[in-house]
Scaffold this motif. Structure first.
Motif, PDB file in Angstrom:
ATOM      1  N   GLY A 194       3.360 -21.754 -25.731  1.00 55.28           N
ATOM      2  CA  GLY A 194       2.391 -20.947 -26.470  1.00 55.28           C
ATOM      3  C   GLY A 194       0.957 -21.328 -26.155  1.00 55.28           C
ATOM      4  N   VAL A 195       0.689 -22.623 -26.023  1.00 55.68           N
ATOM      5  CA  VAL A 195      -0.668 -23.084 -25.715  1.00 55.68           C
ATOM      6  C   VAL A 195      -1.077 -22.617 -24.322  1.00 55.68           C
ATOM      7  CG1 VAL A 195      -2.155 -25.099 -25.448  1.00 55.68           C
ATOM      8  CG2 VAL A 195      -0.385 -25.079 -27.209  1.00 55.68           C
ATOM      9  N   LEU A 196      -0.183 -22.718 -23.358  1.00 58.47           N
ATOM     10  CA  LEU A 196      -0.487 -22.261 -21.994  1.00 58.47           C
ATOM     11  C   LEU A 196      -0.715 -20.751 -21.960  1.00 58.47           C
ATOM     12  CD1 LEU A 196       2.078 -24.435 -20.000  1.00 58.47           C
ATOM     13  CD2 LEU A 196      -0.416 -24.580 -19.860  1.00 58.47           C
ATOM     14  N   SER A 197       0.076 -20.020 -22.719  1.00 59.00           N
ATOM     15  CA  SER A 197      -0.096 -18.562 -22.788  1.00 59.00           C
ATOM     16  C   SER A 197      -1.450 -18.204 -23.389  1.00 59.00           C
ATOM     17  CB  SER A 197       1.026 -17.942 -23.618  1.00 59.00           C
ATOM     18  OG  SER A 197       0.859 -16.548 -23.755  1.00 59.00           O
ATOM     19  N   ALA A 198      -1.851 -18.932 -24.433  1.00 57.57           N
ATOM     20  CA  ALA A 198      -3.158 -18.682 -25.049  1.00 57.57           C
ATOM     21  C   ALA A 198      -4.286 -19.007 -24.084  1.00 57.57           C
ATOM     22  CB  ALA A 198      -3.283 -19.514 -26.329  1.00 57.57           C
ATOM     23  N   SER A 247      -8.846 -17.588 -20.726  1.00 57.14           N
ATOM     24  CA  SER A 247      -9.534 -17.860 -19.458  1.00 57.14           C
ATOM     25  C   SER A 247      -9.385 -16.746 -18.434  1.00 57.14           C
ATOM     26  CB  SER A 247      -9.013 -19.165 -18.862  1.00 57.14           C
ATOM     27  OG  SER A 247      -7.647 -19.032 -18.506  1.00 57.14           O
ATOM     28  N   GLY A 248      -8.376 -15.887 -18.624  1.00 55.47           N
ATOM     29  CA  GLY A 248      -8.138 -14.829 -17.640  1.00 55.47           C
ATOM     30  C   GLY A 248      -7.596 -15.348 -16.323  1.00 55.47           C
ATOM     31  N   THR A 249      -7.039 -16.563 -16.351  1.00 55.11           N
ATOM     32  CA  THR A 249      -6.459 -17.174 -15.151  1.00 55.11           C
ATOM     33  C   THR A 249      -4.950 -17.308 -15.324  1.00 55.11           C
ATOM     34  OG1 THR A 249      -6.743 -19.437 -15.971  1.00 55.11           O
ATOM     35  CG2 THR A 249      -8.587 -18.450 -14.746  1.00 55.11           C
ATOM     36  N   ALA A 250      -4.319 -17.783 -14.290  1.00 56.77           N
ATOM     37  CA  ALA A 250      -2.865 -17.978 -14.324  1.00 56.77           C
ATOM     38  C   ALA A 250      -2.521 -19.442 -14.545  1.00 56.77           C
ATOM     39  CB  ALA A 250      -2.237 -17.460 -13.035  1.00 56.77           C
ATOM     40  N   VAL A 251      -3.304 -20.136 -15.381  1.00 56.53           N
ATOM     41  CA  VAL A 251      -3.095 -21.558 -15.606  1.00 56.53           C
ATOM     42  C   VAL A 251      -1.674 -21.821 -16.108  1.00 56.53           C
ATOM     43  CG1 VAL A 251      -4.060 -21.380 -17.958  1.00 56.53           C
ATOM     44  CG2 VAL A 251      -3.926 -23.605 -16.821  1.00 56.53           C
ATOM     45  N   GLY A 252      -0.985 -22.725 -15.465  1.00 55.88           N
ATOM     46  CA  GLY A 252       0.383 -23.053 -15.821  1.00 55.88           C
ATOM     47  C   GLY A 252       1.419 -22.153 -15.194  1.00 55.88           C
ATOM     48  N   ILE A 293       0.254 -27.876 -15.970  1.00 59.77           N
ATOM     49  CA  ILE A 293      -0.912 -27.224 -15.356  1.00 59.77           C
ATOM     50  C   ILE A 293      -0.938 -27.506 -13.858  1.00 59.77           C
ATOM     51  CG2 ILE A 293      -3.438 -27.264 -15.238  1.00 59.77           C
ATOM     52  CD1 ILE A 293      -3.481 -27.754 -18.232  1.00 59.77           C
ATOM     53  N   VAL A 294      -0.634 -28.733 -13.475  1.00 55.48           N
ATOM     54  CA  VAL A 294      -0.699 -29.110 -12.050  1.00 55.48           C
ATOM     55  C   VAL A 294       0.467 -28.525 -11.263  1.00 55.48           C
ATOM     56  CG1 VAL A 294      -0.650 -31.047 -10.433  1.00 55.48           C
ATOM     57  CG2 VAL A 294      -1.972 -31.222 -12.558  1.00 55.48           C
ATOM     58  N   PHE A 295       1.694 -28.701 -11.769  1.00 57.82           N
ATOM     59  CA  PHE A 295       2.885 -28.321 -11.001  1.00 57.82           C
ATOM     60  C   PHE A 295       3.488 -26.989 -11.429  1.00 57.82           C
ATOM     61  CE2 PHE A 295       2.946 -33.052 -11.040  1.00 57.82           C
ATOM     62  CZ  PHE A 295       2.672 -33.242  -9.690  1.00 57.82           C
ATOM     63  N   GLY A 296       2.952 -26.397 -12.469  1.00 55.81           N
ATOM     64  CA  GLY A 296       3.503 -25.137 -12.963  1.00 55.81           C
ATOM     65  C   GLY A 296       4.489 -25.375 -14.093  1.00 55.81           C
ATOM     66  N   GLU A 297       4.389 -24.548 -15.123  1.00 54.79           N
ATOM     67  CA  GLU A 297       5.248 -24.704 -16.306  1.00 54.79           C
ATOM     68  C   GLU A 297       6.725 -24.590 -15.948  1.00 54.79           C
ATOM     69  OE1 GLU A 297       6.064 -22.462 -20.610  1.00 54.79           O
ATOM     70  OE2 GLU A 297       4.562 -21.688 -19.204  1.00 54.79           O
ATOM     71  N   ARG A 298       7.090 -23.581 -15.166  1.00 53.53           N
ATOM     72  CA  ARG A 298       8.496 -23.349 -14.848  1.00 53.53           C
ATOM     73  C   ARG A 298       9.091 -24.523 -14.063  1.00 53.53           C
ATOM     74  NH1 ARG A 298      11.441 -18.632 -14.496  1.00 53.53           N
ATOM     75  NH2 ARG A 298       9.526 -17.404 -14.767  1.00 53.53           N
ATOM     76  N   ALA A 299       8.375 -24.965 -13.027  1.00 51.38           N
ATOM     77  CA  ALA A 299       8.889 -26.041 -12.176  1.00 51.38           C
ATOM     78  C   ALA A 299       9.016 -27.345 -12.949  1.00 51.38           C
ATOM     79  CB  ALA A 299       7.975 -26.231 -10.957  1.00 51.38           C
ATOM     80  N   TRP A 300       8.001 -27.664 -13.776  1.00 51.24           N
ATOM     81  CA  TRP A 300       8.036 -28.932 -14.495  1.00 51.24           C
ATOM     82  C   TRP A 300       9.120 -28.945 -15.567  1.00 51.24           C
ATOM     83  CZ3 TRP A 300       6.484 -33.492 -13.219  1.00 51.24           C
ATOM     84  CH2 TRP A 300       6.434 -34.508 -14.173  1.00 51.24           C
ATOM     85  N   MET A 301       9.315 -27.813 -16.248  1.00 54.09           N
ATOM     86  CA  MET A 301      10.366 -27.763 -17.260  1.00 54.09           C
ATOM     87  C   MET A 301      11.759 -27.777 -16.632  1.00 54.09           C
ATOM     88  SD  MET A 301       9.103 -25.374 -20.391  1.00 54.09           S
ATOM     89  CE  MET A 301       7.868 -25.975 -21.552  1.00 54.09           C
ATOM     90  N   ARG A 302      11.850 -27.384 -15.379  1.00 50.46           N
ATOM     91  CA  ARG A 302      13.161 -27.372 -14.721  1.00 50.46           C
ATOM     92  C   ARG A 302      13.615 -28.775 -14.346  1.00 50.46           C
ATOM     93  NH1 ARG A 302      15.722 -27.005  -9.856  1.00 50.46           N
ATOM     94  NH2 ARG A 302      13.811 -27.335  -8.689  1.00 50.46           N
ATOM     95  N   VAL A 303      12.698 -29.646 -13.896  1.00 49.50           N
ATOM     96  CA  VAL A 303      13.120 -30.969 -13.419  1.00 49.50           C
ATOM     97  C   VAL A 303      12.294 -32.133 -13.965  1.00 49.50           C
ATOM     98  CG1 VAL A 303      14.046 -30.050 -11.255  1.00 49.50           C
ATOM     99  CG2 VAL A 303      11.672 -30.833 -11.345  1.00 49.50           C
TER     100      VAL A 303
END
Length: 443
Positions: free
Chosen positions: A110-114, A119-124, A179-189
């Motif tokens: 939720g925080v990353l989505s907010a 910011s109008g960016t694709a952070v995370g 933020i650095v490695f991406g939400e999906r990738a970090w939550m996967r491993v």
């Protein structure tokens, strides 16, 4: 101690053994059809993750503030009850029943989505740098090991201030990694609870199935999705065995047997500080012993099946899913009484989280009782429930292991031969798990 414990131990072990013997004569096609035996009960609703995740983050944030500012008593401060009773105990049980709810309940999405909206960016969403594939599940292994040490070995894991600092640091480290490695990738491993809850969710009878563009809420056999799950690499296999190893040591470290082994008089227990070094060693060695037993059992099974050693990790990376229901069973049985008692304290605390004399939900005068532990009938019911949980977990492990082996070898007889040593290990572990629950212990 007044119950006929030996009968329970013998009965539990025999139940698991008989389950294996029955599976050896079951046709291979039964197991091949398991993943397809799902029944759609309703159309799946699209529930956005961000709002619930933000609510989870808000509850965590308030609890962390209470950890710093409210009373030091862990049974009167919401943070220890939220983390250890709701998060670690209750949520694990809930995941096993309802499936993987963590994508909606984690405090980062939720925080990353907010942030993306503001910011109008694709952070995370778009990683700054790719997570090296060679690293595997190592970040999750290291973080879960730190979590286990904090819970089982450190001096005061329930101290609100210490816990608030630990939770804040954990959240910030994983938030930065997403933020650095991406939400999906970090939550996967990388984030251990995302992995742990995802694995547990495989054993829920509920799932979301896709038929073309139509998603349905379905009911199926628990663990059937393990047959189509990805083959885990060595690091992923180690992670799952680590979760079982830490749960095992959690129970074993409190027994008179362990205290006698490290030369501590259980009747003059010196506290956590007096056994910190010994327990750190025990926490390290227990998962290693389990890994050796598991890999030796799989290797011996390959030999009996007439296969080469080159297939060891491929088979181990699939069979390790059969360890997950055992890990669930150990977790649920071990923490059952804690949930029953501390859950009551939580009901009281939520009405006055900052100890300011509030009564937000009318529960502040609720009476907490542990009377069910003070009479033989109550203890008998709890012990029977714990026994049933342990045995069911091991039976589920036996079934999943045989189904995976049948799928791998395409022969029920070869699959049965390959599972002999693993089945023996599971029978012994069943008896050991029931012994842990019944043997004299400290705490």
């Amino acid at each position: 101690m007044l119950l006929p414990t030996q009968f329970y131990l013998a009965g539990g072990g025999l139940a698991v053994l008989l389950s294996f013997l029955l599976l050896t004569v079951a046709p291979t096609r039964w197991f091949a059809e398991l993943p397809r035996k799902t029944f759609s009960v309703a159309q799946s609703l699209s529930v956005p993750k961000a709002p619930l995740s933000l609510l989870s983050f808000a509850i965590l944030g308030v609890s962390v503030v209470a950890g710093f500012l409210s009373v030091d008593d862990p049974l009167s401060n919401p943070l220890p009850l939220l983390i250890w009773t709701v998060g670690w105990v209750g949520l694990t049980m809930l995941q096993a029943i309802l499936g993987n709810l963590w994508p909606w309940l984690n405090p980062w999405t939720g925080v990353l989505s907010a942030l993306r909206r503001v910011s109008g960016t694709a952070v995370g969403r778009e990683p700054i740098m790719a997570l090296p594939s060679a690293i595997g599940y190592v970040p999750a292994i290291l973080q879960f090991s730190g979590f286990a040490w904090f819970e089982l070995v450190s001096i005061a894991p329930e101290d609100p201030t210490r816990l608030a600092m630990a939770v804040s640091s954990y959240w910030a480290i994983n938030f930065a990694a997403m933020i650095v490695f991406g939400e999906r990738a970090w939550m996967r491993v990388g984030e251990p609870f995302s992995i742990f809850f995802r694995m547990i969710g495989l054993f829920s009878v509920f799932s979301i199935t896709t038929d073309g563009h139509r998603k349905s809420f379905s009911i199926g056999w628990p663990g059937a999705r393990c047959l189509s799950a990805e083959t885990l690499p060595l690091s992923g296999t180690i992670f799952i065995l680590l979760t079982l190893g830490t749960a095992t040591f959690d129970g074993f470290s409190e027994t008179f047997t362990w205290l006698g082994f490290i030369d501590v008089n259980p009747l003059e227990f010196p506290g956590r500080s007096g056994v910190m070094i010994a327990n750190s060693f025990g926490l390290l060695i227990t998962p290693i012993v389990l890994m050796l037993v598991f890999y030796l059992s799989v290797a011996a099974g390959l030999y009996l099946a007439g296969k080469g050693w080159s297939e060891l990790q491929d088979l181990a990376g699939r069979l390790v899913y059969s360890i997950v229901p055992i890990s669930i069973a150990f977790h649920c049985a071990h923490y059952l009484t804690q949930l029953l008692i501390n859950g009551q304290y939580l009901m009281v605390v939520i009405s006055d989280p900052f100890a300011l004399g509030w009564d937000l939900f009318g529960t502040v005068d609720m009476h907490v009782t542990a009377s069910f532990l003070q009479n033989l009938e109550g203890v008998r019911i709890i012990w029977a429930a714990q026994t049933l949980i342990i045995v069911m977990g091991h039976v589920a492990g036996i079934v999943v292991a045989h189904a995976i082996a049948a799928d791998a070898f395409r022969s029920s007889k070869v699959a049965a031969r390959s599972q002999i040593f693993l089945a023996v290990a599971m029978v012994i572990y069943t008896v050991f798990g029931l012994w842990l629950l019944s043997t004299p212990s400290v705490g």
